[in-house]
Motif scaffolding. Sequence first.
Motif, mmCIF file in Angstrom:
data_model
loop_
_atom_site.group_PDB
_atom_site.id
_atom_site.type_symbol
_atom_site.label_atom_id
_atom_site.label_comp_id
_atom_site.label_asym_id
_atom_site.label_seq_id
_atom_site.Cartn_x
_atom_site.Cartn_y
_atom_site.Cartn_z
ATOM 1 N N MET A 1 0.821 -1.198 0.000
ATOM 2 C CA MET A 1 0.000 0.000 0.000
ATOM 3 C C MET A 1 0.864 1.262 0.000
ATOM 4 O O MET A 1 0.543 2.217 -0.676
ATOM 5 C CB MET A 1 -0.931 -0.025 1.212
ATOM 6 C CG MET A 1 -1.883 1.129 1.261
ATOM 7 S SD MET A 1 -3.116 1.115 -0.017
ATOM 8 C CE MET A 1 -4.557 0.774 0.931
ATOM 9 N N THR A 2 1.970 1.245 0.743
ATOM 10 C CA THR A 2 2.847 2.410 0.796
ATOM 11 C C THR A 2 3.435 2.718 -0.575
ATOM 12 O O THR A 2 3.446 3.874 -0.996
ATOM 13 C CB THR A 2 3.976 2.208 1.826
ATOM 14 O OG1 THR A 2 3.382 1.973 3.095
ATOM 15 C CG2 THR A 2 4.866 3.415 1.894
ATOM 16 N N VAL A 6 2.948 6.173 -2.620
ATOM 17 C CA VAL A 6 4.099 6.964 -3.082
ATOM 18 C C VAL A 6 4.026 7.140 -4.597
ATOM 19 O O VAL A 6 4.256 8.245 -5.126
ATOM 20 C CB VAL A 6 5.428 6.305 -2.650
ATOM 21 C CG1 VAL A 6 6.620 6.933 -3.357
ATOM 22 C CG2 VAL A 6 5.584 6.393 -1.136
ATOM 23 N N HIS A 7 3.700 6.072 -5.304
ATOM 24 C CA HIS A 7 3.579 6.143 -6.761
ATOM 25 C C HIS A 7 2.490 7.141 -7.160
ATOM 26 O O HIS A 7 2.693 7.958 -8.066
ATOM 27 C CB HIS A 7 3.289 4.741 -7.321
ATOM 28 C CG HIS A 7 3.190 4.712 -8.800
ATOM 29 N ND1 HIS A 7 4.254 4.955 -9.626
ATOM 30 C CD2 HIS A 7 2.117 4.481 -9.616
ATOM 31 C CE1 HIS A 7 3.859 4.862 -10.887
ATOM 32 N NE2 HIS A 7 2.566 4.581 -10.897
ATOM 33 N N LEU A 8 1.355 7.093 -6.486
ATOM 34 C CA LEU A 8 0.281 8.047 -6.772
ATOM 35 C C LEU A 8 0.756 9.474 -6.513
ATOM 36 O O LEU A 8 0.501 10.375 -7.321
ATOM 37 C CB LEU A 8 -0.959 7.726 -5.933
ATOM 38 C CG LEU A 8 -2.117 8.727 -6.039
ATOM 39 C CD1 LEU A 8 -2.621 8.850 -7.473
ATOM 40 C CD2 LEU A 8 -3.237 8.325 -5.086
ATOM 41 N N GLY A 60 9.856 6.650 -12.519
ATOM 42 C CA GLY A 60 10.500 5.509 -13.181
ATOM 43 C C GLY A 60 10.765 4.380 -12.202
ATOM 44 O O GLY A 60 10.455 3.216 -12.485
ATOM 45 N N LEU A 61 11.317 4.727 -11.039
ATOM 46 C CA LEU A 61 11.610 3.705 -10.033
ATOM 47 C C LEU A 61 10.347 3.056 -9.488
ATOM 48 O O LEU A 61 10.267 1.822 -9.372
ATOM 49 C CB LEU A 61 12.420 4.309 -8.882
ATOM 50 C CG LEU A 61 13.869 4.650 -9.202
ATOM 51 C CD1 LEU A 61 14.498 5.423 -8.046
ATOM 52 C CD2 LEU A 61 14.658 3.395 -9.510
ATOM 53 N N SER A 62 9.344 3.860 -9.171
ATOM 54 C CA SER A 62 8.121 3.272 -8.614
ATOM 55 C C SER A 62 7.382 2.436 -9.659
ATOM 56 O O SER A 62 6.812 1.391 -9.333
ATOM 57 C CB SER A 62 7.212 4.357 -8.015
ATOM 58 O OG SER A 62 6.735 5.245 -9.000
ATOM 59 N N THR A 63 7.425 2.861 -10.911
ATOM 60 C CA THR A 63 6.788 2.079 -11.980
ATOM 61 C C THR A 63 7.497 0.746 -12.167
ATOM 62 O O THR A 63 6.843 -0.310 -12.250
ATOM 63 C CB THR A 63 6.777 2.882 -13.300
ATOM 64 O OG1 THR A 63 5.998 4.066 -13.112
ATOM 65 C CG2 THR A 63 6.196 2.067 -14.445
ATOM 66 N N ALA A 134 -2.652 5.280 -11.484
ATOM 67 C CA ALA A 134 -2.072 5.079 -10.150
ATOM 68 C C ALA A 134 -3.161 5.034 -9.076
ATOM 69 O O ALA A 134 -3.099 4.223 -8.147
ATOM 70 C CB ALA A 134 -1.057 6.187 -9.842
ATOM 71 N N LEU A 135 -4.163 5.879 -9.221
ATOM 72 C CA LEU A 135 -5.284 5.862 -8.285
ATOM 73 C C LEU A 135 -6.055 4.561 -8.411
ATOM 74 O O LEU A 135 -6.429 3.932 -7.409
ATOM 75 C CB LEU A 135 -6.206 7.066 -8.530
ATOM 76 C CG LEU A 135 -7.411 7.178 -7.604
ATOM 77 C CD1 LEU A 135 -6.974 7.315 -6.145
ATOM 78 C CD2 LEU A 135 -8.259 8.378 -8.026
#
Length: 140
Positions: A1-2, A6-8, A60-63, A134-135
């Motif tokens: 979830m975190t 963060v990605h959102l 880029g990292l979160s994706t 993302a949402l």
Amino acid sequence: MTLLAVHLALTAAYAGFQWTVRALVYPQFGQVPPEVFPAYERRHQQRVSRVVGPLFAGQGLSTLWLLADRPGGTPLLPVLAGAACLAVVLAATALGAVPLHRRLGEGWDGAAHRRLLRVDTVRAVAATAGTAAALWALLG
């Protein structure tokens, strides 16, 4: 979830940044006197890189993280959609915006400015769609 939160946050921050550039910053380019425009454009490129660089890196990292190791229960489709949106943003930046900024760095060019506005609209729409994805992933 975190990770999803963060990605959102990263995608929303970038989308907000991109709409600000599209609606406020780029339209004002035409108001800069042509004789000082090249210097103005170079300063713009330097300053905007300080904001957009970390946002691109974070997204880029979160994706990549989401693609490699989705949190349990996170549907794949919004992750893929978000990755596609980011790919559109990066491609439009590399193939459209960067060359147009280089051209504008040489001197004011109304046609290049109009093309930049069109490219930037693509980036803003893709960034907004990426935020929606993302949402969707977060609420999935």
